[in-house]
Design a protein around this motif. Structure first.
Motif, short mmCIF file in Angstrom:
data_model
loop_
_atom_site.label_atom_id
_atom_site.label_comp_id
_atom_site.label_asym_id
_atom_site.label_seq_id
_atom_site.Cartn_x
_atom_site.Cartn_y
_atom_site.Cartn_z
N PHE A 428 0.82 -1.20 0.00
CA PHE A 428 0.00 0.00 0.00
C PHE A 428 0.86 1.26 0.00
O PHE A 428 0.71 2.13 0.85
CB PHE A 428 -0.96 -0.02 1.20
CG PHE A 428 -2.11 -0.95 1.01
CD1 PHE A 428 -3.22 -0.57 0.26
CD2 PHE A 428 -2.07 -2.24 1.52
CE1 PHE A 428 -4.28 -1.44 0.06
CE2 PHE A 428 -3.13 -3.12 1.32
CZ PHE A 428 -4.23 -2.71 0.57
N GLY A 429 1.80 1.31 -0.88
CA GLY A 429 2.60 2.51 -1.07
C GLY A 429 3.54 2.81 0.08
O GLY A 429 3.75 3.95 0.44
N GLY A 430 4.09 1.78 0.68
CA GLY A 430 5.12 1.99 1.69
C GLY A 430 4.59 2.45 3.03
O GLY A 430 5.24 3.20 3.75
N ARG A 431 3.41 2.00 3.39
CA ARG A 431 2.89 2.35 4.72
C ARG A 431 3.56 1.48 5.79
O ARG A 431 4.05 0.40 5.52
CB ARG A 431 1.38 2.17 4.76
CG ARG A 431 0.65 3.25 3.98
CD ARG A 431 -0.85 3.03 4.01
NE ARG A 431 -1.58 4.25 3.75
CZ ARG A 431 -1.80 4.74 2.52
NH1 ARG A 431 -1.32 4.13 1.46
NH2 ARG A 431 -2.49 5.87 2.36
N ASP A 432 3.52 2.01 7.00
CA ASP A 432 4.20 1.35 8.11
C ASP A 432 3.41 0.12 8.58
O ASP A 432 2.19 0.06 8.45
CB ASP A 432 4.31 2.35 9.26
CG ASP A 432 5.30 1.88 10.29
OD1 ASP A 432 6.48 1.74 9.94
OD2 ASP A 432 4.87 1.59 11.43
N HIS A 433 4.12 -0.85 9.16
CA HIS A 433 3.45 -2.06 9.66
C HIS A 433 2.39 -1.71 10.69
O HIS A 433 1.37 -2.36 10.80
CB HIS A 433 4.47 -3.02 10.27
CG HIS A 433 4.99 -2.55 11.58
ND1 HIS A 433 4.34 -2.80 12.76
CD2 HIS A 433 6.07 -1.80 11.88
CE1 HIS A 433 5.00 -2.23 13.74
NE2 HIS A 433 6.05 -1.62 13.24
#
Ligand code: ADP
Ligand code: MG
Length: 466
Positions: A428-433
């Protein structure tokens, strides 16, 4: 055995959220007690700060994953009183402390009378050299990994001279880290003077960032350039870290020119690592690139027997065959399944039997023929029910409705695939865990309080599975 479960849990944290979270938070915490009857996990934190942080950020995660390992759904998580400083230093010095296990009372006819008789105490040992366990001797060779094994072994005979760099790739839990440590251990055995460094790319990135922050880049470079054997695990995590790549490129060249051995592991071939500078990519692939596959049944059985042996246990053929045939994802899962069976047997004072293994494992592994579900399949089904496409869902937009559908998608991915929170976040576009974890958490709650929504989601789920 319960300490094996905690170790196993730490592995999951590492996979799902990254080694930094393990190092910063979870390593400091210990599992004090598992009360199977009340379904309570008792954890101990070294101080109030760690406790508060873990409690507010990771409770859901602990309940989900530790619960799965303990074969219960969503156990309660409690923190025991923090030990006094004095008694704590004692347990640190001895390197072991008491761990209480209260097993569930299995026979429902006499719920409490036999309870006290079952309470047992186990010692939990902390060892600084866990990696010793990862040697060539403990590595089972089969058709799926024989090339990677042979290359790794060859490298230890003439470090830096034959395959340099050696690049091992393959899916998660298939033995890459094991081989990297085995190389390190073996070279060290042959040459006590050799400076060997094992580092995950994740930590390398962090180390570099902190070197920049504290103005110690020169020291950082010097440290790496002085190494004889450099083992970098999960190099794919260097992707999109331009400055780190730049620094690493110079370290690589310097070591390579001096014929120092370099070994990489990754989940994909160099060509498929995204966000990687071209010149670095070509360096990664300029030696020998070799892969590890999923093991065939007979290798899985051999691994199970070996692992049981390492725990001073024995398992007979039908049990090994059953576990091997039910776990088809990877060797880490295979080991996890074995540990769960052993732990359950030991906690309930039973022998390991086929029946017991079936009972312990069947609710978790729903069947062998579980199909592989891709992220894109999930979005395609979501698209049929909500007005957003992949481009919108993976965009940065925070439109409220869109965000909600994005959270639904994340939830479905976590539920239906075996991908980690981190991988879903990246998609999802480099979202955080933590964003993904929050989404999963939220949708889960929503389902519980909203039957209509729950039915709708079930429908989508069934469509995806079809
Ligand atoms: P990866 O780094 O590829 O994700 P690991 O090296 O961490 O996988 O392996 C996961 C677990 O499986 C480890 O406990 C490791 O010892 C075990 N394992 C993997 N392959 C083998 C093998 N061929 N023989 C014995 N144990 C193995
Ligand atoms: Mg690994």
């Amino acid at each position: 055995m319960i300490s094996d479960i905690w170790a196993e849990f730490l592995n999951i944290v590492k996979e799902e959220i990254g080694s930094r979270v393990v190092d910063t938070w979870f390593k400091a915490v210990s599992l004090r007690k598992w009360d199977a009857e009340k379904q309570e996990v008792h954890l101990e934190a070294p101080n109030e700060f760690v406790r508060a942080w873990i409690q507010s950020n990771y409770t859901f995660f602990i309940r989900t994953h530790l619960g799965r390992l303990l074969n219960v759904s969503m156990p309660k998580v409690l923190f025991t009183n923090i030990q006094q400083e004095s008694s704590k230093s004692v347990s640190e010095k001895t390197g072991a402390h008491e761990l209480t296990v209260v097993p569930a009372v299995l026979s429902s006819s006499e719920p409490s009378s036999s309870k006290t008789g079952l309470v047992r105490k186990t010692k939990r040992h902390f060892s600084g050299h866990v990696n010793r366990r990862y040697s060539f001797e403990t590595f089972v060779v089969g058709s799926s990994n024989s090339l990677a094994y042979a290359a790794s072994h060859a490298v230890t005979k003439k470090p830096g001279m034959i395959y340099n760099p050696l690049f091992i790739y393959g899916g998660s839990g298939l033995g890459k880290t094991h081989l990297l440590h085995a190389i390190g251990n073996e070279i060290k055995k042959n040459d006590k003077q050799a400076t060997i460094l094992y580092q995950t790319a994740d930590r390398f990135v962090n180390e570099f960032i902190s070197a920049i922050r504290f103005d110690k880049v020169y020291k950082f470079q010097a440290k790496y350039k002085a190494i004889d054997v450099l083992l970098i695990d999960d190099i794919q995590f260097i992707s999109n870290k331009d400055q780190t790549q730049e620094a690493f490129f110079h370290i690589f060249n310097s070591l390579y020119d001096e014929r120092k051995q370099i070994v990489f592991s990754s989940d994909v071939i160099p060509n498929r690592i995204g966000g990687l500078a071209e010149r670095l990519r070509s360096r990664l692939a300029c030696g020998l690139v070799t892969d590890i596959h999923l093991p065939p049944l007979e290798t899985k059985i051999a691994i199970l027997k070996k692992k049981a042996g390492e725990m001073d246990e024995e398992i007979d053929d039908p049990v090994a065959h059953f576990i091997a045939s039910i776990v088809d994802s990877n060797i880490r899962e295979l080991e996890g399944a074995l540990i769960r069976v052993m732990a359950f047997a030991s906690l309930t004072n039973q022998d390991v039997s086929l029946e017991l293994a079936q009972k312990v494992l069947t609710p978790i592994h729903k069947g062998h023929e579980q199909q592989i579900i891709e992220f894109d399949n999930i979005l395609r089904s979501v698209r049929k029910h909500y007005p957003y496409d992949k481009k919108q869902l993976t965009s940065k937009s925070r439109n409220k409705d869109l965000s909600f559908v994005r959270q639904i998608s994340m939830f479905l991915m976590k539920k239906l695939t075996d991908k980690s929170l981190r991988e879903i976040g990246l998609f999802f576009g480099g979202r955080d865990h933590s964003t993904v974890m929050h989404a999963v958490n939220k949708i889960e709650k929503y389902i519980q309080n909203n039957t209509e929504f729950s039915t709708q989601l079930k429908r989508i789920e069934n469509e995806i599975r079809r």
